[in-house]
Structures are given as C-alpha cells and as structure tokens.
Design an enzyme around this catalytic site. Structure first.
Site, short mmCIF file in Angstrom:
data_model
loop_
_atom_site.label_atom_id
_atom_site.label_comp_id
_atom_site.label_asym_id
_atom_site.label_seq_id
_atom_site.Cartn_x
_atom_site.Cartn_y
_atom_site.Cartn_z
N HIS A 78 0.84 -1.21 0.00
CA HIS A 78 0.00 0.00 0.00
C HIS A 78 0.87 1.25 0.00
CE1 HIS A 78 -4.19 1.56 0.73
NE2 HIS A 78 -3.46 2.65 0.82
N HIS A 100 1.13 4.80 -2.48
CA HIS A 100 0.63 5.57 -3.61
C HIS A 100 1.77 6.28 -4.33
CE1 HIS A 100 -3.71 5.16 -2.85
NE2 HIS A 100 -3.35 5.06 -1.57
N HIS A 147 -9.97 0.45 -1.80
CA HIS A 147 -9.94 1.05 -0.48
C HIS A 147 -11.29 0.86 0.20
CE1 HIS A 147 -6.29 2.86 -1.85
NE2 HIS A 147 -6.20 3.73 -0.87
N GLU A 171 -11.84 2.88 6.09
CA GLU A 171 -10.94 3.88 6.67
C GLU A 171 -11.78 5.07 7.12
OE1 GLU A 171 -6.96 6.51 5.51
OE2 GLU A 171 -8.45 6.01 3.99
N ASP A 195 1.33 4.08 2.87
CA ASP A 195 0.27 4.86 2.25
C ASP A 195 0.86 6.03 1.47
OD1 ASP A 195 -2.25 5.66 1.51
OD2 ASP A 195 -2.98 6.07 3.52
N ASP A 196 1.06 7.17 2.11
CA ASP A 196 1.59 8.38 1.47
C ASP A 196 2.65 9.01 2.36
OD1 ASP A 196 -0.20 9.04 -1.00
OD2 ASP A 196 -1.54 8.32 0.56
#
Length: 373
Positions: free
Chosen positions: A16, A18, A204, A207, A285-286
C-alpha cells in the site's frame, strides 16, 4: 529483552504505497523549483521542516485540504524523467526499509495530460518500474487504481487498460480517494473486467467510512485485499469473515492517525485485527504527507501495541503471502523472515544478498528513514 531486532532488516512486502505520495520531500522541492511551481505554504513548511502537515480528513473540509496538498505535489511531476526518478527513489527507500517486494499504486489519468495521454503515461510508468526493479534488485509491480470521485465509466476504461497491460507488470485494480463518495457497487463492472482479466481486486475501504464499506468491497467488488480495512475491527463478524476468506487488509497506522481516523497510534486496532486472525500488510500509504515509511509502521506495532519480534515476523509473512509476488519470490522472502527471527541479536537476519538487506546509502534531507504520501 527480546524485541531488539532491527525492523528495517526484516524482509517484508509493501502493498500500500501511492505513486505521488511515495516521493521524497527533497524531490518535491527540487521539482517545484525546476518548474516554477508555487507550493502551498503548509506543504513547503512541512517539507523543509521535516514535520508532516497537520491533517484531519474525517470531515469534508479536512479531506479537501489533504487533497489540495496532494495535488500540489503531483503537479511537480511533468516528464518521463520525473517519473523515472520517483519510481527509482521509491524503490531505494523501500529497500532501505527491508522490503523485498513493492506493489505501487497509481491512477495514470492523473499524469496523462502532461505525458501525452493515458496510454503513453501508463507505458512511461511501467517502463520506469521495469528499470527501477532491474537497477535496484527490488521486485516491483503496479496496481492501477480508479478514482471514486470520477464517473464509473472512467473506471471501466482504466480496468480495460490495466488488463491490456497485465503482461507488463500490472497485477491488480484498485479504487481510491474518499470512500464516502461513490458507492462500491457503482464500480462493480470495472472490477469484474479487471478480475476477468486475471487482476486482483484491491479497493480502499474501512478507513474514513465504517465496517459497511468493507462489506461493500467484499460483496460488490469481490475484493481479494482491502486498502486499509481497519474499521472492520468494529464488527467481530466481519473480522471473522475476513479471516476465514484470507482477505488481507493493507493497514497504514501512521496514515490512520494523520487523517484523524484514530486519535493516537495506540488506538489503531492492530492487535484486535491480528488476534482475530485477519491477515495484514502494513503500509506507508503516502509517506510524503504522513511522515513515515514502511519500517516505521512495524516500529509502531512494536512500540505502541507490544508486538514481539515473533509477531512482527508473522506480520511480515502475512504481507508476503498477501502479495502478488511469484511463488519463488514468496518462498525466498519467507525463508529470509525466518532467518531474521532466528539470527542472534545484533546481527542481520537475512544474508547480504537477500532483497531485504540490499540497502543503498541514505539520501540527504528530510524524508530519509521516516519519510512522507
């Protein structure tokens, strides 16, 4: 004390991450200067000061602010060379954190206007992944993600394109952006196209929205994996369903707190999901916006949830098993996890020639080690 092994030496898979969010802060600043892009002050302050911006995306205004910062960073990527740099640096950072396999997620429509169109953009991305994998030795593949904020017909176009390029390294199809917008069932046809073409389904869910969004991903999109999925912890029956079906949740603890899903790292239900038998793959994630990369997520499990080294090793195994890596790669990484766990404390687990130990020299500037989405 048993829990002293270096988690950056623990072989693992990263499922995961991005595309834009994988960038180093220094890279964003350099590209902004190169192209004369004026970044939002909140982003510039965060990138130069080493502290992630204050974000809370649990309301509409907070999500808009988060998306604005993300879009500003994306606007700095304007050429094939920029794409190649981004992917190479993402691979280097992952290797530094012990990753032996990376599945990077991208919506190529975001880059198409500056790269000559949708197909050229995707081919540039796939070429960059091939090159970075070859140069660094890290196994890498691509997961193409549609945007919930766009029309479902756009998602179908992306799904067909992803299937067309499956032999070039695309392994899955996802659905990102604000899960409170766009019902999962609106995208069921796109996911059917992807699944029929041999791609795994990895939307996704769970969340910003609750357990119902996880159920929708399972029921409407036949998800093989769930991006995030942490809100499944609110529903014991749903956790059992995930565990029984072996659906891996791509859990991103630092991201969950940064976006206000949970107030504290201790509140992220890692232990609840783990003890319920839900497979997990920890992810960054980011990191560009959230301030921490892959190994830091394992440190969170250790420091804030009392995971032992044996349990951390099991988390790494779950990430590897949940990946789309070839069986031979999985077997090698799983063996290296065992070596990490059984090695004497103070020594690297895997040997010098293993994927998790091929770590380049650290880069300078903020973003090294605990980097940023």
């Amino acid at each position: 004390m048993e829990r002293v092994r270096d988690v950056s030496e623990l072989p693992k898979a990263h499922l995961h991450l991005h595309f834009t969010g994988s960038m180093r802060p220094t890279t964003v600043l350099e590209l902004a200067d190169k192209y004369g892009v004026r970044l939002p002050e909140a982003l510039t302050d965060a990138l130069t000061g080493g502290e992630p911006p204050r974000l809370r995306a649990t309301d509409e205004r907070g999500w808009f602010r988060f998306q604005r910062l993300y879009d500003a960073a994306r606007s700095c990527i304007r050429s094939a060379e920029d794409i190649q740099r981004l992917v190479r640096e993402a691979a280097e950072e992952d290797l530094r954190d012990g990753s032996g396999w990376l599945e990077i997620q991208v919506d190529p429509t975001s880059y198409a206007p500056r790269l000559g169109g949708l197909i050229p953009a995707l081919e540039i991305i796939l070429d960059a992944v091939d090159s970075a994998s070859r140069d660094t030795g890290l196994g890498m593949r691509v997961l193409v993600a549609a945007n919930r904020m766009k029309h479902p017909l756009d998602a179908r176009t992306l799904a067909r394109l992803a299937v067309r390029y499956a032999d070039r390294g695309i392994i899955g199809f996802g659905l990102s952006n604000d899960e409170r917008r766009g019902m999962a069932r609106d995208f069921d046809r796109a996911f059917a196209i992807a699944r029929d073409g041999g791609l795994l389904s990895a939307p996704h869910g769970g969340e910003l929205a609750g357990p119902a969004s996880v159920r929708d991903c399972l029921d409407d999109l036949e998800a093989h994996r769930i991006g995030h999925g942490v809100r499944a912890a609110d529903d014991p029956r749903l956790m059992k369903r995930l565990a029984d079906r072996g659906v891996t949740c791509e859990v991103c603890p630092a991201s969950n707190v940064a976006l206000g899903v949970y107030d504290k790292l201790e509140d992220v239900p890692l232990r609840t999901l783990f003890e319920a038998g839900v497979p997990m793959a920890l992810g960054a994630d980011d990191p560009l916006l959230f301030g921490s990369r892959l190994a830091a997520q394992y440190e969170i499990a250790r420091r804030h949830h009392d995971f032992t080294d044996a349990e951390l090793a099991e988390l790494a195994r779950q990430s590897i098993r949940g990946s789309a890596a070839p069986e031979g790669v999985k077997e090698k990484l799983l063996s290296d996890v065992d070596a990490w766990l059984t090695a004497p404390v103070g020594r690297s687990g895997p040997g010098a020639d293993t994927p998790g130990s091929r770590r380049p020299a650290p880069s300078s500037g903020p973003g090294t080690g605990a980097a940023v989405w």
